[in-house]
Design an enzyme around this catalytic site. Structure first.
Site, PDB file in Angstrom:
ATOM      1  N   LYS A 195       0.858  -1.186   0.000  1.00  0.00           N
ATOM      2  CA  LYS A 195       0.000   0.000   0.000  1.00  0.00           C
ATOM      3  C   LYS A 195       0.892   1.233   0.000  1.00  0.00           C
ATOM      4  O   LYS A 195       1.683   1.434   0.920  1.00  0.00           O
ATOM      5  CB  LYS A 195      -0.906  -0.009   1.230  1.00  0.00           C
ATOM      6  CG  LYS A 195      -1.773   1.243   1.326  1.00  0.00           C
ATOM      7  CD  LYS A 195      -2.763   1.166   2.482  1.00  0.00           C
ATOM      8  CE  LYS A 195      -3.539   2.457   2.610  1.00  0.00           C
ATOM      9  NZ  LYS A 195      -4.512   2.426   3.702  1.00  0.00           N
ATOM     10  N   LYS A 248      -2.133  -1.436  -3.886  1.00  0.00           N
ATOM     11  CA  LYS A 248      -3.000  -0.266  -3.829  1.00  0.00           C
ATOM     12  C   LYS A 248      -2.176   1.014  -3.932  1.00  0.00           C
ATOM     13  O   LYS A 248      -1.170   1.102  -3.230  1.00  0.00           O
ATOM     14  CB  LYS A 248      -3.748  -0.305  -2.496  1.00  0.00           C
ATOM     15  CG  LYS A 248      -4.644   0.865  -2.225  1.00  0.00           C
ATOM     16  CD  LYS A 248      -5.202   0.760  -0.834  1.00  0.00           C
ATOM     17  CE  LYS A 248      -6.043   1.991  -0.559  1.00  0.00           C
ATOM     18  NZ  LYS A 248      -6.422   2.115   0.801  1.00  0.00           N
TER      19      LYS A 248
HETATM   20  C1  PBG Z   1      -7.241   3.822   5.576  1.00  0.00           C
HETATM   21  C2  PBG Z   1      -7.595   3.563   4.170  1.00  0.00           C
HETATM   22  C3  PBG Z   1      -7.424   4.437   3.095  1.00  0.00           C
HETATM   23  C4  PBG Z   1      -7.970   3.806   1.986  1.00  0.00           C
HETATM   24  C5  PBG Z   1      -8.440   2.561   2.397  1.00  0.00           C
HETATM   25  N1  PBG Z   1      -8.185   2.412   3.754  1.00  0.00           N
HETATM   26  C6  PBG Z   1      -6.874   5.798   3.066  1.00  0.00           C
HETATM   27  C7  PBG Z   1      -5.561   6.053   3.635  1.00  0.00           C
HETATM   28  O1  PBG Z   1      -4.717   5.161   3.804  1.00  0.00           O
HETATM   29  O2  PBG Z   1      -5.352   7.225   3.966  1.00  0.00           O
HETATM   30  C8  PBG Z   1      -8.039   4.420   0.631  1.00  0.00           C
HETATM   31  C9  PBG Z   1      -9.144   3.960  -0.236  1.00  0.00           C
HETATM   32  C10 PBG Z   1      -9.441   4.869  -1.372  1.00  0.00           C
HETATM   33  O3  PBG Z   1      -8.812   5.912  -1.587  1.00  0.00           O
HETATM   34  O4  PBG Z   1     -10.371   4.505  -2.095  1.00  0.00           O
HETATM   35  N2  PBG Z   1      -6.452   2.900   6.207  1.00  0.00           N
HETATM   36 ZN    ZN Z   2      -5.844   3.721   8.229  1.00  0.00          ZN
END
Ligand code: PBG
Ligand code: ZN
Length: 324
Positions: A195, A248
């Protein structure tokens, strides 16, 4: 294979040939719909930067999830937006937390729909970080127990699979151990393994009210410049017991999806995130692109790169295109 002996256009001349040699097909089976659950009744708040997406109270959530299931979409991913936030993210692992209640209701009303729950603390902490904060530092090890408790509470509420998105080191094994201790050894873990720290999460943070109040997430999410590190991150989660691994965002990271698919033999999911969705919606609204065609081409590209599963806010729209 040289012209004029080989003419690639021979097999492109009609739809029959094109269908016969098509290498990649998008299926409704590949899709996972993310949903935002809020407290209350009759709530359907539009998310301005994500046209067509809403914060839903459980009654509406059941309707949308039911529609997805009827279209053949096998799974939803639940995010919770709690009423109260505090430094220890108490509402993330409360028995009567929003995700716990929504999960139980979904499993009652649409039992065969797979309910995946996002496991993180950022919607539940008052500072908006994904872990426990000591001074201005996100304390990795102090966070692990709370994440595991959150995952366990989701499993107890009936979640079919848990999906940690926090990017703390060691959280997959912590979650696996606690689930196993409590007789949830059959609950799989889909880890957000690679991620990245991405500006494409902007609309989501508005939707989930989870933007960090100070600093950013660069000390725990990955640097967009790195791909070898993605292999290390993913391998670590596999060794800790992840059942599905995720990359992601999706479209800006197709090389990572491809690489992970080549090197790892577990199912690979890709998260087509909020900013990716918002950009297509915005360009469509301006009349600059054919939104439906760009949507289908994008999802196909993610699949072609190697994703077995795609989390996308387009799941319902795409399913309608696929089955039509
Ligand atoms: C938080 C989380 C995020 C997303 C999924 N879980 C945002 C982040 O890490 O700030 C992003 C999903 C999206 O942008 O569609 N843990
Ligand atoms: Zn988070």
């Amino acid at each position: 294979m040289l012209f004029p002996d080989y003419r690639p256009r021979r097999l492109r001349q009609n739809e029959g040939f094109r269908r016969m040699i098509r290498e990649t097909r998008l299926s409704v089976d590949d899709l996972i719909l993310p949903l935002f659950a809020v407290e209350g009744k009759g709530v359907k708040n539009p998310i301005p930067s994500m046209p067509g997406q809403f914060q839903l109270s459980t009654d509406h959530l059941v309707k949308t999830a039911g529609e997805a299931f009827e279209l053949g979409i096998p799974a939803v991913m639940l995010f919770g937006i709690p009423d109260k936030k505090d430094p220890l993210a108490t509402r993330a692992y409360a028995k009567d937390g929003i995700v716990q209640k929504a999960t139980a209701e979904l499993k009652k009303k649409v039992p065969d729909l797979i309910v995946i729950t996002d496991v993180c603390l950022c919607q539940y902490t008052d500072h908006g970080h994904c872990g426990i904060v000591e001074g201005r530092v996100i304390d990795n090890d102090a966070t692990l127990d709370l994440l595991a408790r959150t995952a366990l509470s989701h499993a107890k509420a009936g979640a079919d699979m848990v999906a940690p998105s926090d990017m703390m080191d060691g959280r997959v094994s912590e979650i696996r151990n606690l689930l196993d201790e409590h007789n949830f050894s059959n609950t799989p873990i889909m880890s957000y393994a690679a991620k990245y720290c991405s500006a494409y999460y902007g609309p989501f943070r508005e939707a989930a009210d989870s933007a960090p109040k100070f600093g950013d997430r660069r000390t725990y999410q990955m640097d967009p410049a790195n791909s070898l590190e993605a292999i290390r991150e993913v391998t670590m989660d596999v060794e800790e017991g992840a059942d599905i691994i995720m990359v992601k965002p999706a479209l800006p990271y197709l090389d990572i999806i491809y690489r992970v698919r080549e090197e790892i033999d577990l199912p690979v999911a890709a998260y087509h995130v909020s900013g990716e969705y918002a950009m297509i919606k915005a360009a469509e609204k301006m009349g600059w692109v054919d939104g439906k065609k760009v949507m289908m081409e994008t999802l196909l590209a993610i699949k072609r790169a190697g994703a077995d599963l795609i989390l996308t806010y387009f799941a319902i729209e795409a399913a309608k295109e696929i089955i039509k």
